[in-house]
Design a protein around this motif. Structure first.
Motif, PDB file in Angstrom:
ATOM      1  N   VAL A 160       1.025  -1.122   0.100  1.00 58.76           N
ATOM      2  CA  VAL A 160      -0.027   0.155  -0.065  1.00 58.76           C
ATOM      3  C   VAL A 160       0.801   1.264  -0.058  1.00 58.76           C
ATOM      4  O   VAL A 160       1.892   1.430   0.797  1.00 58.76           O
ATOM      5  CB  VAL A 160      -0.951  -0.197   1.073  1.00 58.76           C
ATOM      6  N   ALA A 161       0.628   2.074  -0.964  1.00 61.53           N
ATOM      7  CA  ALA A 161       1.250   3.348  -1.037  1.00 61.53           C
ATOM      8  C   ALA A 161       0.985   4.425   0.043  1.00 61.53           C
ATOM      9  O   ALA A 161      -0.260   4.522   0.377  1.00 61.53           O
ATOM     10  CB  ALA A 161       1.176   3.905  -2.454  1.00 61.53           C
ATOM     11  N   ASP A 162       1.612   5.365   0.439  1.00 61.42           N
ATOM     12  CA  ASP A 162       1.440   6.301   1.277  1.00 61.42           C
ATOM     13  C   ASP A 162       0.621   7.333   0.385  1.00 61.42           C
ATOM     14  O   ASP A 162       0.912   7.628  -0.625  1.00 61.42           O
ATOM     15  CB  ASP A 162       2.683   7.233   1.585  1.00 61.42           C
ATOM     16  N   PRO A 163      -0.686   7.694   0.749  1.00 63.27           N
ATOM     17  CA  PRO A 163      -1.396   8.652   0.167  1.00 63.27           C
ATOM     18  C   PRO A 163      -1.110  10.106  -0.146  1.00 63.27           C
ATOM     19  O   PRO A 163      -1.444  10.425  -0.952  1.00 63.27           O
ATOM     20  CB  PRO A 163      -2.587   8.604   0.899  1.00 63.27           C
ATOM     21  N   ASN A 164      -0.088  10.477   0.615  1.00 67.70           N
ATOM     22  CA  ASN A 164       0.649  11.517   0.374  1.00 67.70           C
ATOM     23  C   ASN A 164       1.920  11.579  -0.436  1.00 67.70           C
ATOM     24  O   ASN A 164       2.319  12.738  -0.662  1.00 67.70           O
ATOM     25  CB  ASN A 164       1.102  12.294   1.670  1.00 67.70           C
ATOM     26  N   ASN A 165       2.317  10.406  -0.619  1.00 65.72           N
ATOM     27  CA  ASN A 165       3.683  10.223  -1.631  1.00 65.72           C
ATOM     28  C   ASN A 165       3.554   9.110  -2.335  1.00 65.72           C
ATOM     29  O   ASN A 165       3.746   7.921  -1.586  1.00 65.72           O
ATOM     30  CB  ASN A 165       4.723  10.367  -0.771  1.00 65.72           C
ATOM     31  N   ALA A 166       3.150   8.824  -3.348  1.00 66.16           N
ATOM     32  CA  ALA A 166       2.797   7.652  -4.257  1.00 66.16           C
ATOM     33  C   ALA A 166       4.187   6.735  -4.378  1.00 66.16           C
ATOM     34  O   ALA A 166       4.172   5.629  -4.690  1.00 66.16           O
ATOM     35  CB  ALA A 166       2.220   7.893  -5.565  1.00 66.16           C
ATOM     36  N   ASN A 167       5.345   7.613  -3.922  1.00 64.52           N
ATOM     37  CA  ASN A 167       6.652   6.778  -4.350  1.00 64.52           C
ATOM     38  C   ASN A 167       7.081   6.099  -3.201  1.00 64.52           C
ATOM     39  O   ASN A 167       8.001   5.518  -3.038  1.00 64.52           O
ATOM     40  CB  ASN A 167       7.649   7.845  -4.827  1.00 64.52           C
ATOM     41  N   GLU A 168       6.258   6.082  -2.053  1.00 65.93           N
ATOM     42  CA  GLU A 168       6.565   5.698  -0.600  1.00 65.93           C
ATOM     43  C   GLU A 168       5.546   4.816  -0.245  1.00 65.93           C
ATOM     44  O   GLU A 168       4.320   5.040  -0.465  1.00 65.93           O
ATOM     45  CB  GLU A 168       6.988   6.350   0.358  1.00 65.93           C
ATOM     46  N   LYS A 169       5.852   3.702   0.556  1.00 70.20           N
ATOM     47  CA  LYS A 169       4.850   2.820   1.085  1.00 70.20           C
ATOM     48  C   LYS A 169       4.402   3.435   2.354  1.00 70.20           C
ATOM     49  O   LYS A 169       5.151   4.223   3.059  1.00 70.20           O
ATOM     50  CB  LYS A 169       5.386   1.399   1.465  1.00 70.20           C
ATOM     51  N   LEU A 170       2.993   2.911   2.875  1.00 73.97           N
ATOM     52  CA  LEU A 170       2.294   3.654   3.873  1.00 73.97           C
ATOM     53  C   LEU A 170       3.196   2.908   5.068  1.00 73.97           C
ATOM     54  O   LEU A 170       3.432   1.968   5.365  1.00 73.97           O
ATOM     55  CB  LEU A 170       0.996   3.156   3.976  1.00 73.97           C
ATOM     56  N   SER A 171       3.573   3.909   6.057  1.00 75.28           N
ATOM     57  CA  SER A 171       4.140   3.348   7.202  1.00 75.28           C
ATOM     58  C   SER A 171       3.376   3.040   8.121  1.00 75.28           C
ATOM     59  O   SER A 171       2.336   3.508   8.455  1.00 75.28           O
ATOM     60  CB  SER A 171       5.099   4.733   7.646  1.00 75.28           C
ATOM     61  N   PHE A 172       3.926   2.176   9.417  1.00 75.70           N
ATOM     62  CA  PHE A 172       3.143   1.977  10.615  1.00 75.70           C
ATOM     63  C   PHE A 172       2.882   3.387  11.262  1.00 75.70           C
ATOM     64  O   PHE A 172       1.639   3.435  11.765  1.00 75.70           O
ATOM     65  CB  PHE A 172       3.897   1.069  11.291  1.00 75.70           C
ATOM     66  N   HIS A 173       3.758   4.247  11.439  1.00 78.57           N
ATOM     67  CA  HIS A 173       3.519   5.536  11.874  1.00 78.57           C
ATOM     68  C   HIS A 173       2.365   6.140  11.822  1.00 78.57           C
ATOM     69  O   HIS A 173       1.585   6.767  12.474  1.00 78.57           O
ATOM     70  CB  HIS A 173       4.892   6.116  12.044  1.00 78.57           C
ATOM     71  N   ASP A 174       2.100   6.038  10.214  1.00 84.42           N
ATOM     72  CA  ASP A 174       1.061   7.007   9.870  1.00 84.42           C
ATOM     73  C   ASP A 174      -0.079   6.322   9.501  1.00 84.42           C
ATOM     74  O   ASP A 174      -1.149   7.114   9.090  1.00 84.42           O
ATOM     75  CB  ASP A 174       1.537   7.819   8.464  1.00 84.42           C
ATOM     76  N   ALA A 175      -0.249   5.023   9.507  1.00 88.21           N
ATOM     77  CA  ALA A 175      -1.419   4.168   9.114  1.00 88.21           C
ATOM     78  C   ALA A 175      -2.679   4.791   9.745  1.00 88.21           C
ATOM     79  O   ALA A 175      -3.704   4.718   9.057  1.00 88.21           O
ATOM     80  CB  ALA A 175      -1.213   2.870   9.247  1.00 88.21           C
ATOM     81  N   LEU A 176      -2.682   5.021  10.951  1.00 87.84           N
ATOM     82  CA  LEU A 176      -3.879   5.483  11.578  1.00 87.84           C
ATOM     83  C   LEU A 176      -4.104   6.812  11.507  1.00 87.84           C
ATOM     84  O   LEU A 176      -5.050   7.466  12.325  1.00 87.84           O
ATOM     85  CB  LEU A 176      -3.654   4.975  13.222  1.00 87.84           C
TER      86      LEU A 176
END
Length: 218
Positions: free
Chosen positions: A78-94
């Motif tokens: 799953v990509a970070d919704p704020n940065n398509a070039n990075e994966k979603l982090s645990f820190h930001d998932a919630l």
């Protein structure tokens, strides 16, 4: 398991399981659970999760827990919704608008970064519920000394040693019927307000139905 570890696990459940039991009415009876892993994610006001706790339950008793820094753990797909070039982090998932989806992502991230670990249930708890439960407990004492902890002291602890006095004080408060009742009511109120997110709901319903709340602390 040393005394400090047992106290810390117990207090995590004072804070988080009160909400879970409140959500399902504290009913008793039901089928037994064997070995289960619960991922508990306390979040700050922005929704960020700095530290998570993996709590293992065996035959209805807390058997172990691991505190985990979420730093460096990313979702495999799953990509970070704020940065398509990075994966979603645990820190930001919630921090996602859909908290339950974010919690499911956190569960998937933890499993992907910890081979062989299966998460049976996950809970995310806002800072407000921790603040309210601490306030509802009233006077908290570390031995003879009155302490005034904050939610931040548990959400972003500098070390386990720094939270031990808080844990001792909350556990003692939870053993007092008047204080524990107030803590329960605060947790229930916050659950209804959306300050607790659970997934899957069926797991927590079964957990609440299978064990007397206090039995987890044996």
């Amino acid at each position: 398991m040393n005394h400090r570890t047992k106290i810390f696990m117990a207090v995590l459940f004072v804070i988080f399981m009160t909400s879970i039991v409140a959500a399902f009415g504290g009913i008793l009876g039901g089928d037994d659970l064997t070995t289960q892993n619960v991922l508990v994610c306390p979040v700050d006001d922005s929704g960020a999760c700095n530290v998570a706790f993996l709590i293992s339950i065996e035959n209805g008793k807390i058997s172990n827990y691991t505190s985990v820094s979420t730093e460096g753990m990313d979702h495999p797909t799953v990509a970070d919704p704020n940065n398509a070039n990075e994966k979603l982090s645990f820190h930001d998932a919630l921090t996602l608008d859909d908290k339950e989806q974010g919690l499911n992502y956190a569960k998937e991230i933890y499993e992907a970064n910890n081979d062989g670990v299966t998460i049976d249930g996950a809970a995310a708890v806002d800072s407000k519920i921790i603040t309210d439960v601490i306030a509802a407990a009233g006077t908290l004492k570390d031995g003879d000394n009155v302490i005034n902890p904050t939610a931040a002291d548990l959400i972003s602890p500098s070390s386990l040693d720094s939270v031990k006095p808080i844990c001792d004080a909350l556990l003692n408060a939870a053993k007092d019927p008047q204080q524990s009742g107030a803590m329960y009511n605060a947790a229930f109120s916050d659950y209804k307000s959306g300050d607790v997110t659970l997934t899957p709901h069926g797991f927590f319903a079964k957990l609440a139905a299978s064990y007397v709340f206090g039995g987890l602390f044996a």
